[in-house]
Design an enzyme around this catalytic site. Sequence first.
Site, PDB file in Angstrom:
ATOM      1  N   HIS A  23      -1.634  -2.121  -0.105  1.00 18.60           N
ATOM      2  CA  HIS A  23      -2.507  -1.121   0.522  1.00 18.60           C
ATOM      3  C   HIS A  23      -3.916  -1.173  -0.092  1.00 18.60           C
ATOM      4  O   HIS A  23      -4.414  -0.179  -0.630  1.00 18.60           O
ATOM      5  CB  HIS A  23      -1.908   0.289   0.335  1.00 18.60           C
ATOM      6  CG  HIS A  23      -1.758   1.051   1.618  1.00 18.60           C
ATOM      7  ND1 HIS A  23      -0.793   0.769   2.549  1.00 18.60           N
ATOM      8  CD2 HIS A  23      -2.477   2.087   2.133  1.00 18.60           C
ATOM      9  CE1 HIS A  23      -0.888   1.599   3.569  1.00 18.60           C
ATOM     10  NE2 HIS A  23      -1.919   2.411   3.351  1.00 18.60           N
TER      11      HIS A  23
ATOM     12  N   GLY B 202      -6.727   1.323   7.660  1.00 19.38           N
ATOM     13  CA  GLY B 202      -6.556   0.086   8.412  1.00 19.38           C
ATOM     14  C   GLY B 202      -5.592  -0.901   7.790  1.00 19.38           C
ATOM     15  O   GLY B 202      -5.511  -2.053   8.227  1.00 19.38           O
TER      16      GLY B 202
ATOM     17  N   GLY C  70      -2.250  -0.908   7.834  1.00 24.39           N
ATOM     18  CA  GLY C  70      -1.149  -1.273   8.733  1.00 24.39           C
ATOM     19  C   GLY C  70      -1.573  -2.294   9.761  1.00 24.39           C
ATOM     20  O   GLY C  70      -0.901  -3.315   9.969  1.00 24.39           O
TER      21      GLY C  70
END
Length: 377
Positions: free
Chosen positions: A191, A196, A198
């Site tokens: 992450h 954004g 995903g």
Amino acid sequence: MLIATPELDADDLRVLAEIEEYRDKLRFQVRDHPKWEGQLRRSLVANAIQGSNSIENIHVSSADAAALVEGQDMSAGLDDHTRRAVEGYCDALTWVQQSAAMANFGYHEMLLSTLHFMIQSYDLGKWPGRYRTGGIFVTGRDPLTPAYTGPSPDVVPRLMVELVDWLNTGDLDAPALVRASMAHLNLVSIHPWRDGNGRMSRCLHTLVLAQDKVLAPEFSSIEEWLGDGTNTLEYYAALRTTRPTWEPEAADAHQWMRFCLRAHHLQAQTVQRRVDRARMLWGALEAVAIEHELDERVVSALYAAAVGELRRATYAKDENLTRDQSVRDLQLLRQRALIRSVGHARTQRWVADGEIAEVNEAIIAQLRGPLDEPYPS
């Protein structure tokens, strides 16, 4: 340290082999039918854009997604935030498609940050392309309870270097579907960006498949499947089960891999049916064109109207026609009650009518049925 690629069991290997059979078959079928391949390819890209963005509550209609891919005007009522978000994702997927032919391709941090910038540039306040400097908590239904806690921002740069190194040199003997699934899992777990993550992880999944070069990535992507209602819930559940927090040494990615292989298997069956429909429909429309003594080029227009929506400008571009030629063709098809108009002005489209609609429905009825579950219940 990244989440390790799991060992595949006998069921996994069988499912993987079945998916590869689908991919090999699709590769030959698409190569042998260039007349409808372009339109089918565009529709798959549009579905991927619509599906991946819908997971993040960025919603566009099928018609607007198709218009975007065709380079035509989307609905005037679409808000600017949504328009720019899907345009950015379209740009990123277009780059992914083209990357398969890039002889100088290589994974590196700036490549991933650039793709992220394309996807997220509609909101500069979210630092597109720049790594986060704070903690990350992915919330579920209860905003007070994190569904996932990401690694400290201090280790993100090191983890991204490790991920890029793995993309270039790690598990190269593993099938592309396996590497793509693990790239997806590790990036979404790191992450690295404020927002954004995903969409970028799903885009990377498709990019790894593009570099496999067996089949165009839009024929292998599971982004459409992941964005479909219940599948989205299962997607989040698979991620939560694999790693509730960033502890790569404790994570067991086997269930995640099964989830991805199942998704690829079901999507491959779906794409195969669309290929079968395209082949059958094109042949039937060729017969209609002969019956009505129409130029064979109008089969392209009839096909577009039958499977979705026909746009005059797209038809003219596909068949290399002038504006006047394409207008005359569509007027003739309308006079023969084969298509009808919806919308008006710059967003006018045409859909199947009369005989064409009946032919299309008959083919759909012939192919409709439940998909085969790849894993035992």
